[in-house]
Scaffold this motif. Structure first.
Motif, PDB file in Angstrom:
ATOM      1  N   GLN A 159     -27.130  76.673  -1.052  1.00 15.18           N
ATOM      2  CA  GLN A 159     -27.318  75.242  -1.271  1.00 15.18           C
ATOM      3  C   GLN A 159     -28.655  74.962  -1.963  1.00 15.18           C
ATOM      4  N   ALA A 160     -29.729  75.577  -1.466  1.00 21.90           N
ATOM      5  CA  ALA A 160     -31.055  75.343  -2.034  1.00 21.90           C
ATOM      6  C   ALA A 160     -31.133  75.818  -3.484  1.00 21.90           C
ATOM      7  N   ALA A 161     -30.549  76.985  -3.754  1.00 17.67           N
ATOM      8  CA  ALA A 161     -30.564  77.517  -5.119  1.00 17.67           C
ATOM      9  C   ALA A 161     -29.794  76.606  -6.063  1.00 17.67           C
ATOM     10  N   LEU A 191     -31.247  74.680  -9.375  1.00 16.53           N
ATOM     11  CA  LEU A 191     -30.597  74.919 -10.665  1.00 16.53           C
ATOM     12  C   LEU A 191     -29.983  73.641 -11.240  1.00 16.53           C
ATOM     13  N   ARG A 192     -30.090  72.555 -10.480  1.00 15.74           N
ATOM     14  CA  ARG A 192     -29.579  71.240 -10.876  1.00 15.74           C
ATOM     15  C   ARG A 192     -28.068  71.253 -11.110  1.00 15.74           C
ATOM     16  N   LEU A 193     -27.383  71.999 -10.282  1.00 12.49           N
ATOM     17  CA  LEU A 193     -25.924  72.021 -10.330  1.00 12.49           C
ATOM     18  C   LEU A 193     -25.376  70.854  -9.517  1.00 12.49           C
ATOM     19  N   SER A 194     -24.181  70.414  -9.835  1.00 14.60           N
ATOM     20  CA  SER A 194     -23.562  69.320  -9.087  1.00 14.60           C
ATOM     21  C   SER A 194     -23.212  69.796  -7.680  1.00 14.60           C
ATOM     22  N   GLN A 195     -23.111  68.845  -6.750  1.00 13.24           N
ATOM     23  CA  GLN A 195     -22.779  69.206  -5.377  1.00 13.24           C
ATOM     24  C   GLN A 195     -21.392  69.826  -5.295  1.00 13.24           C
ATOM     25  N   ASP A 196     -20.482  69.431  -6.158  1.00 17.13           N
ATOM     26  CA  ASP A 196     -19.143  70.039  -6.180  1.00 17.13           C
ATOM     27  C   ASP A 196     -19.238  71.542  -6.437  1.00 17.13           C
ATOM     28  N   ILE A 197     -20.030  71.923  -7.430  1.00 13.66           N
ATOM     29  CA  ILE A 197     -20.177  73.339  -7.763  1.00 13.66           C
ATOM     30  C   ILE A 197     -20.855  74.082  -6.615  1.00 13.66           C
ATOM     31  N   ILE A 198     -21.905  73.489  -6.060  1.00 11.90           N
ATOM     32  CA  ILE A 198     -22.615  74.122  -4.949  1.00 11.90           C
ATOM     33  C   ILE A 198     -21.672  74.304  -3.755  1.00 11.90           C
ATOM     34  N   SER A 199     -20.898  73.286  -3.446  1.00 16.10           N
ATOM     35  CA  SER A 199     -19.972  73.360  -2.306  1.00 16.10           C
ATOM     36  C   SER A 199     -18.936  74.458  -2.509  1.00 16.10           C
ATOM     37  N   GLN A 200     -18.392  74.552  -3.708  1.00 17.77           N
ATOM     38  CA  GLN A 200     -17.420  75.609  -3.996  1.00 17.77           C
ATOM     39  C   GLN A 200     -18.053  76.987  -3.856  1.00 17.77           C
ATOM     40  N   ALA A 201     -19.303  77.110  -4.302  1.00 15.94           N
ATOM     41  CA  ALA A 201     -19.998  78.395  -4.180  1.00 15.94           C
ATOM     42  C   ALA A 201     -20.230  78.759  -2.717  1.00 15.94           C
ATOM     43  N   VAL A 202     -20.579  77.779  -1.893  1.00 19.11           N
ATOM     44  CA  VAL A 202     -20.783  78.033  -0.465  1.00 19.11           C
ATOM     45  C   VAL A 202     -19.488  78.498   0.190  1.00 19.11           C
ATOM     46  N   VAL A 203     -18.372  77.879  -0.161  1.00 20.64           N
ATOM     47  CA  VAL A 203     -17.079  78.291   0.398  1.00 20.64           C
ATOM     48  C   VAL A 203     -16.729  79.701  -0.062  1.00 20.64           C
ATOM     49  N   THR A 204     -16.959  80.002  -1.329  1.00 18.17           N
ATOM     50  CA  THR A 204     -16.703  81.356  -1.844  1.00 18.17           C
ATOM     51  C   THR A 204     -17.568  82.373  -1.116  1.00 18.17           C
ATOM     52  N   TYR A 235     -33.773  82.508  -7.374  1.00 22.79           N
ATOM     53  CA  TYR A 235     -33.683  83.313  -6.153  1.00 22.79           C
ATOM     54  C   TYR A 235     -34.984  84.067  -5.893  1.00 22.79           C
ATOM     55  N   ALA A 236     -35.672  84.498  -6.953  1.00 20.59           N
ATOM     56  CA  ALA A 236     -36.962  85.165  -6.763  1.00 20.59           C
ATOM     57  C   ALA A 236     -37.942  84.215  -6.076  1.00 20.59           C
ATOM     58  N   PHE A 237     -37.916  82.955  -6.478  1.00 25.81           N
ATOM     59  CA  PHE A 237     -38.796  81.953  -5.863  1.00 25.81           C
ATOM     60  C   PHE A 237     -38.389  81.697  -4.408  1.00 25.81           C
ATOM     61  N   LEU A 238     -37.093  81.467  -4.172  1.00 23.26           N
ATOM     62  CA  LEU A 238     -36.629  81.123  -2.823  1.00 23.26           C
ATOM     63  C   LEU A 238     -36.778  82.283  -1.844  1.00 23.26           C
ATOM     64  N   LEU A 239     -36.788  83.520  -2.347  1.00 19.31           N
ATOM     65  CA  LEU A 239     -36.896  84.686  -1.472  1.00 19.31           C
ATOM     66  C   LEU A 239     -38.331  85.191  -1.326  1.00 19.31           C
ATOM     67  N   SER A 240     -39.267  84.507  -1.979  1.00 20.96           N
ATOM     68  CA  SER A 240     -40.678  84.888  -1.876  1.00 20.96           C
ATOM     69  C   SER A 240     -41.252  84.449  -0.530  1.00 20.96           C
ATOM     70  N   GLN A 241     -41.792  85.387   0.237  1.00 19.93           N
ATOM     71  CA  GLN A 241     -42.360  85.044   1.539  1.00 19.93           C
ATOM     72  C   GLN A 241     -43.686  84.296   1.418  1.00 19.93           C
ATOM     73  N   ASP A 242     -44.191  84.160   0.199  1.00 18.52           N
ATOM     74  CA  ASP A 242     -45.404  83.375  -0.026  1.00 18.52           C
ATOM     75  C   ASP A 242     -45.089  81.981  -0.556  1.00 18.52           C
ATOM     76  N   ALA A 243     -44.014  81.862  -1.332  1.00 15.73           N
ATOM     77  CA  ALA A 243     -43.749  80.601  -2.028  1.00 15.73           C
ATOM     78  C   ALA A 243     -42.548  79.825  -1.492  1.00 15.73           C
ATOM     79  N   SER A 244     -41.616  80.497  -0.848  1.00 18.75           N
ATOM     80  CA  SER A 244     -40.359  79.860  -0.455  1.00 18.75           C
ATOM     81  C   SER A 244     -40.562  78.675   0.495  1.00 18.75           C
TER      82      SER A 244
END
Length: 299
Positions: free
Chosen positions: A47-49, A53-66, A112-121
């Motif tokens: 969801q955060a990614a 990435l400025r994707l629509s919620q529809d696309i994000i929701s489908q990705a979460v279900v997948t 994902y590099a940003f969100l997985l950074s233990q310093d920046a996330s």
């Protein structure tokens, strides 16, 4: 997964009871509570990614279900073989690629590099210290060219693994549009009810009960409307209106309880993992399993 009869574009292939009770991860020794925690973190990461990435919620929701579907059943992916971060990134990349809003591998991997950074996330399960007051050094979260090239290979390989695991069935029907149709049918014009319904539907994507892979979109829509209308004090039609939309009282009750429990579940997860990161890669999962084993044996 069994595919119900009816209009296939308005319904989803649902998980069977056997798939829900026997995941590949559990067969490989991942305890149910650990699997739930990791999967919950993975849906939040997706969801955060998608938002960054400025994707629509529809696309994000489908990705979460997948992403959620990938881990289901003995034939699904195991947390001891595939890293959650890789499956999350590949699910989002693949879903966007199949939509009107494709995004590049480099964009996905940078986010994902940003969100997985233990310093920046900013994510609590990655960076328990919380977002830093001053911006961290870019090198703590920026990909090198070599890191990008290796990450791209993993991304594309994981995408193909997801496709094979799901039998190339990438269809995901969402309940959001159906919800608006049902509200119109019920004569509800309140924007507050519509907004609150969508909030329940989006929160249910993270549900430990896997509501999006166990119930059809029409049932999810009915439960969200039921809860939203009660909270906003909007009276709906008399009688058991949900039956008009092919939802019985038992299913409605289960979904209402599941949706209402999300806030408490999320709070409990944060308390349980307070000060610790949730495993996002295979080595970390193995390490957490070993840590728990040693604690149980008093070593």
């Amino acid at each position: 997964m069994a595919n119900p009869s009816g209009l296939k574009y308005l319904s989803n292939a649902l998980a069977t009871l056997d798939q829900l009770s026997n995941s590949s991860s559990s067969i490989d020794g991942v305890s149910p509570d650990l699997e739930t925690s990791i999967r919950f973190a993975g849906t939040q990461l997706t969801q955060a990614a998608g938002v960054l990435l400025r994707l629509s919620q529809d696309i994000i929701s489908q990705a979460v279900v997948t992403f959620t579907r990938f881990w289901i059943g003995a034939e699904g992916g195991s947390l001891r073989i595939y890293s959650v971060k890789d499956v999350s990134a590949a699910a989002l990349y693949m879903t966007a690629k199949l939509s009107f809003q494709p995004t590049s591998p480099r964009s996905v991997l940078n986010v994902y590099a940003f969100l997985l950074s233990q310093d920046a996330s900013p994510l609590w399960f990655i960076n328990p210290k919380g977002s830093p007051e001053t911006p961290p050094a870019p090198e703590t979260y920026c990909l090198t060219e070599g890191g990008y090239q290796s990450g791209r290979l993993v991304l594309l390989r994981t995408e193909s693994i997801i496709l094979r695991t799901l039998g190339f069935n990438t269809h995901v029907a969402l309940p959001h549009t159906i919800t608006l149709t049902y509200l119109q049918t019920l004569g509800v014009s309140s924007s507050a009810v519509a907004r609150r319904s969508f909030e329940y539907l989006n929160a249910a994507l993270l549900s430990p009960q896997l509501l999006y892979v166990t119930h059809q979109p029409n049932a999810l829509a009915v439960a969200a409307i039921y809860l939203a209308a009660r909270e906003e004090g909007v009276k709906l039609v008399d009688d058991e209106w949900w039956e008009v939309f092919d939802v019985d009282r038992e299913e409605l009750g289960f979904l209402v309880v599941g949706m209402r429990s999300m806030e408490g579940f999320a709070r409990a997860e944060r308390e349980k993992w307070q000060g610790r990161t949730i495993p996002m890669v295979v080595d970390q999962v193995d390490g957490e399993i070993e840590r728990r084993r040693m604690m149980e044996e008093g070593e």
